[in-house]
Structure formats: C-alpha cells, structure tokens
Design an enzyme around this catalytic site. Sequence first.
Site, PDB file in Angstrom:
ATOM      1  N   GLU A   1       0.821  -1.210   0.000  1.00 59.88           N
ATOM      2  CA  GLU A   1       0.000   0.000   0.000  1.00 59.88           C
ATOM      3  C   GLU A   1       0.858   1.265   0.000  1.00 59.88           C
ATOM      4  OE1 GLU A   1      -2.273  -3.170   2.418  1.00 59.88           O
ATOM      5  OE2 GLU A   1      -0.189  -2.560   2.139  1.00 59.88           O
TER       6      GLU A   1
ATOM      7  N   CYS B   1      -3.258  -2.279   7.148  1.00 54.13           N
ATOM      8  CA  CYS B   1      -2.969  -2.122   8.568  1.00 54.13           C
ATOM      9  C   CYS B   1      -3.157  -0.656   8.954  1.00 54.13           C
ATOM     10  CB  CYS B   1      -1.536  -2.578   8.863  1.00 54.13           C
ATOM     11  SG  CYS B   1      -0.266  -1.490   8.166  1.00 54.13           S
TER      12      CYS B   1
END
Length: 151
Positions: A48, A76
Amino acid sequence: MRLALEQAQAAARVGEVPVGALIVVEGRVVALTRNRTRELHDPTAHAEVLALREAAKALRVARLDGAHFYTTLEPCYMCAGALLHARIARVVFAARDPKFGGLVSLGRVLDDPRANHRAELVEGVLARESAALLQQFFREIRAREPQRQAQ
C-alpha cells in the site's frame, strides 16, 4: 483486483507476505506494487505504501484526490493512515486482516468522524482467492519452522 492478486502471487514467490496493491486515477493504473519489506529491509515497504509513493511520483502530486485504491488485504493502521493522508477517494480490498486490519477489523481509520477525510470502502472483491493465497503462504512457513528448529 486481479492485477493486485497477480502482484500478491509475485510477492509470495520471492518469500514476501503475499499482498498486492494498485491505484487507479481516471480509469488508468498509475501504480502497481507488492509487499517488499524483506527485499528492501524496510518495515514500511508494504504494498500500500509503495503504491502511494509510486502514484504520487508518477503524477507529481502529494495527494491523490479522486484515486481508487485496490489491495488484496485489508490495510494495517500504518497503511490506512497513509491512505488517509493521501486523500484516497475509494479503497477496495479483498480479505479482512483480523490481526492488523485498520479499516474494519481492528479499527475504522478511514471513516473515523474525528478525521478530516473519509474514503468509500468496498470489501470482499476476490476475498476467497486472496485469503487462500495468504493461508497457503503461512502454512508453508509453519511447515518449514520445525526444520529450522532442528538445525
């Protein structure tokens, strides 16, 4: 999401946790990445974060207003925070991450009313395939653990 899943498979082949991500702006893929934490010796080199860096650099911007983000695993907290700072408009993820997920599993970073930005969330796209890849990866790691301990 299929492109992200291909990146996750590539990550698994080189021993990285199988997570892939991509960013789409105005119908065009501007970033396509995979986890590279072990390769780069960098705990922040999640797919990401790398996708955000790649897209921002390609577009020469600091914020990705209007961008759509796809990832094979629920981001996360670190990645969710980065998505928030980047002003991503829409996040699509495959499988939930019950141990670290910052979007729905453990927290709701992108739709917290105290934050100054919100993103649309879509979950479950290719979830079965993504979860199976992750399960297989960790099953193989656990199977090798007794060999390491015996040495």
